[in-house]
Design a protein around this motif. Sequence first.
Motif, short mmCIF file in Angstrom:
data_model
loop_
_atom_site.label_atom_id
_atom_site.label_comp_id
_atom_site.label_asym_id
_atom_site.label_seq_id
_atom_site.Cartn_x
_atom_site.Cartn_y
_atom_site.Cartn_z
N THR A 44 63.30 -15.61 53.45
CA THR A 44 63.10 -14.76 52.28
C THR A 44 63.45 -15.55 51.01
OG1 THR A 44 63.76 -12.82 53.56
CG2 THR A 44 63.76 -12.60 51.17
N PRO A 45 62.49 -15.77 50.10
CA PRO A 45 62.80 -16.50 48.87
C PRO A 45 63.87 -15.80 48.04
CG PRO A 45 60.42 -16.37 49.19
CD PRO A 45 61.05 -15.45 50.20
N MET A 46 64.88 -16.57 47.63
CA MET A 46 65.93 -16.05 46.76
C MET A 46 65.79 -16.60 45.35
SD MET A 46 70.09 -16.52 47.12
CE MET A 46 69.97 -18.31 46.85
N LYS A 47 65.49 -17.91 45.25
CA LYS A 47 65.35 -18.56 43.95
C LYS A 47 64.26 -19.60 44.05
CE LYS A 47 67.84 -21.48 40.64
NZ LYS A 47 69.10 -22.19 40.34
N TRP A 48 63.28 -19.52 43.16
CA TRP A 48 62.19 -20.50 43.15
C TRP A 48 62.66 -21.78 42.48
CZ3 TRP A 48 58.18 -19.73 46.17
CH2 TRP A 48 57.90 -18.43 46.58
N LEU A 49 62.30 -22.91 43.06
CA LEU A 49 62.72 -24.21 42.56
C LEU A 49 61.67 -24.78 41.62
CD1 LEU A 49 64.17 -25.63 45.91
CD2 LEU A 49 65.35 -24.34 44.10
N TYR A 50 61.95 -25.94 41.07
CA TYR A 50 61.07 -26.51 40.04
C TYR A 50 59.71 -26.89 40.59
CZ TYR A 50 59.71 -29.24 35.94
OH TYR A 50 59.04 -29.70 34.85
N GLN A 51 59.67 -27.43 41.81
CA GLN A 51 58.39 -27.77 42.42
C GLN A 51 57.70 -26.49 42.90
OE1 GLN A 51 57.04 -30.85 42.40
NE2 GLN A 51 58.87 -31.60 41.33
N ASP A 52 56.41 -26.38 42.60
CA ASP A 52 55.67 -25.17 42.94
C ASP A 52 55.73 -24.87 44.44
OD1 ASP A 52 54.90 -24.81 40.31
OD2 ASP A 52 52.98 -25.84 40.55
N GLY A 53 56.01 -23.61 44.76
CA GLY A 53 56.01 -23.17 46.14
C GLY A 53 57.30 -23.42 46.89
N GLN A 54 58.24 -24.13 46.30
CA GLN A 54 59.51 -24.46 46.95
C GLN A 54 60.59 -23.45 46.50
OE1 GLN A 54 59.56 -27.18 49.23
NE2 GLN A 54 57.37 -26.96 48.80
N TYR A 55 61.46 -23.06 47.42
CA TYR A 55 62.47 -22.07 47.06
C TYR A 55 63.74 -22.23 47.88
CZ TYR A 55 60.60 -19.72 51.25
OH TYR A 55 60.20 -19.43 52.53
N ALA A 56 64.83 -21.74 47.31
CA ALA A 56 66.07 -21.57 48.06
C ALA A 56 66.00 -20.21 48.71
CB ALA A 56 67.28 -21.67 47.14
#
Length: 223
Positions: A63-75
């Motif tokens: 489950t995505p919690m926080k989206w990272l700078y690179q598109d489609g990547q998440y914590a």
Amino acid sequence: MSANPAITRSQIEKLVRESVYSQLGLAAPKAGPNPLVVNVSARHCHLTPQAVEQLFGPGHELTPMKWLYQDGQYAAEESVTMVGPRSRVISNLRILGPCRELNQVELAYTDSIALGYKIPVRQSGNIKGTPGCMLMGPAGFLELDEGVIRAAPHVHMNPDDAKFYGVKQGDYMKLRVGGELGVTFDRIFVRVSDSFKLEVHIDTDEGNACGLTPDSLVELVKT
């Protein structure tokens, strides 16, 4: 009378950068097609879909919690407990998504000392011959025979950025970080993809060593 167009964030960053360099009596580096971002990557792991199900239960998806700078990547919201040599533990090891084709744990040097590890500096995905560990989740545990690394500093860039800097996939660059410590990293591995934004990743030890802040002056230099 028409209103003036809003100034963009990249334009603001450019003006601030030029002002700071001017106050220091230095010439600002030539601006590339995209703004350079340097981010600190804290310890984390990447897992396969099968590993996620083993740790969190059949059919479970991240489950995505926080989206990272690179598109489609998440914590992800999900985290695991990592057990190293002599039963030393790191709890709440964050999982980054989406899932990958292999299981990999990325630690900083001080993490490895705390766990009693001697881990190599490797490019992501190059895990052959690296130490393993045990990961524990709410539905089970996963024994990894290999996959624990200290991630090598690297830069993501798209082909336009690569052309501007005169580099290609697999090259190395230097990263200069200004400020009171004035650190230069000599081996920043270049990764090029159409999907990448211009971003350097260093780990928490490296970020602390150079005193990196959002206001730090940073520059990529071809070796």
